[in-house]
Motif scaffolding. Structure first.
Motif, PDB file in Angstrom:
ATOM      1  N   HIS A  37       4.538   2.368  -5.127  1.00 18.15           N
ATOM      2  CA  HIS A  37       3.667   1.293  -4.638  1.00 18.15           C
ATOM      3  C   HIS A  37       2.341   1.338  -5.390  1.00 18.15           C
ATOM      4  N   ASP A  95       6.286  -1.918  -5.907  1.00 20.08           N
ATOM      5  CA  ASP A  95       6.345  -2.989  -4.912  1.00 20.08           C
ATOM      6  C   ASP A  95       4.952  -3.541  -4.607  1.00 20.08           C
ATOM      7  N   ASP A  96       4.892  -4.798  -4.276  1.00 12.00           N
ATOM      8  CA  ASP A  96       3.742  -5.504  -3.680  1.00 12.00           C
ATOM      9  C   ASP A  96       2.757  -6.131  -4.678  1.00 12.00           C
ATOM     10  N   HIS A 167       8.784 -10.430  -4.730  1.00 13.82           N
ATOM     11  CA  HIS A 167       8.797  -9.674  -3.470  1.00 13.82           C
ATOM     12  C   HIS A 167       8.471 -10.660  -2.331  1.00 13.82           C
ATOM     13  N   HIS A 171       5.509 -11.561   1.922  1.00 11.84           N
ATOM     14  CA  HIS A 171       5.905 -10.242   2.438  1.00 11.84           C
ATOM     15  C   HIS A 171       6.160 -10.288   3.938  1.00 11.84           C
TER      16      HIS A 171
END
Ligand SMILES: [Zn+2]
Length: 272
Positions: A37, A95-96, A167, A171
């Motif tokens: 992350h 991710d993110d 993604h 979210h």
């Protein structure tokens, strides 16, 4: 004497649970997909430090892979070449879309010529998503964390070593959405990324690793080539569902030994 034996036994049990030494190395022909992350220092008293791998630790890990002749691929490259991969193929994923991926990770990736894939949340700024999974997670910690600007994303793409995947738009927790809402999250994010950055968006990642068959079908119909989950482990890529790929979770709490063990077996211990 007895005390020493008991003590040794306790130490043995502790290390057995921590490192599950009896589990086997997964064949090196199966590629590894690592999940990260943030690449940043831990914050004092923070809840999500597991998601923060320090730049120093990250460089140790990438250097280890480089020194040991692992081949770095983006997710698309991994999938498109899945029948012809060399042993020790690896995809690094983030991710993110945290800003530190650009500030801290990119220079290290460049230094070792290591490719990676970043799963971007399109509408990512000032957004609280940790509470979408569990209400009690809503301390705003991840919301306050700076995310990549569009210009930084463009620079990441320009580097030639970064693939941008989706993604979703916001979210959200897909399991709480109607089919229409899911489609918006999954389809619109791909369209948005492709238009905004003038690239193909081939790779998808389920928020929180939460998904069902309906989500898989939408992802397939949207013409993504692959999707990753948060299921821990290593897939035999030639014989697996490309829309439910497992990953190896790299935690901010892993030392280099834990990293090496995870690389061999997919997990460090029994469940982590
Ligand atoms: Zn996420």
């Amino acid at each position: 004497m007895e005390l020493i034996i008991i003590l040794l036994l306790i130490i043995f049990i502790y290390y057995s649970i921590r490192y599950a030494w009896w589990t086997k190395t997964v064949d090196l022909s199966s590629p590894r997909i690592l999940m990260y992350h943030m690449i940043s220092e831990h914050k004092k008293g923070a809840k999500f430090n597991g998601l923060r791998v320090s730049p120093l630790e990250f460089e140790k890990q990438i250097k280890f892979l480089y020194d040991n002749n692992w081949t770095f691929l983006t997710m698309s490259e991994l999938i498109l070449n899945k029948d012809n991969l060399t042993d020790k193929s690896i995809a690094i994923t983030f991710d993110d879309g945290y800003e530190d991926n650009y500030i801290n990770a990119l220079p290290i990736l460049k230094k070792y010529n290591a490719k990676a894939t970043i799963y971007l949340v399109v509408d990512r700024h000032d957004r609280e998503w940790s509470s979408k999974r569990k209400k009690k997670n809503s301390n705003g910690e991840l919301k306050r964390e700076k995310k990549l600007s569009d210009n930084q994303v463009l620079e990441l793409i320009d580097s030639g070593i970064i693939e941008i995947g989706s993604h979703t738009m916001t979210h959200d927790n897909l399991s709480t959405l109607s089919k229409k809402e899911k489609e918006k999250e999954i389809i619109n994010s791909k369209l948005n990324i492709e238009k905004n950055f003038n690239i193909k968006c081939n790779s998808f990642c389920y928020p929180f690793g939460i998904y069902d068959d309906e989500d898989i079908n939408i992802v397939k119909k949207t013409n993504y080539l692959n999707a990753t989950t948060t299921k821990k482990g290593i897939d035999d890529i030639k014989n697996t569902n490309l829309f439910e790929l497992k990953r190896i979770t790299i935690s901010g709490k892993d030392n280099l030994l834990a990293f090496k063990i995870k690389l061999k077996r997919g997990l460090r211990g029994i469940s982590k």
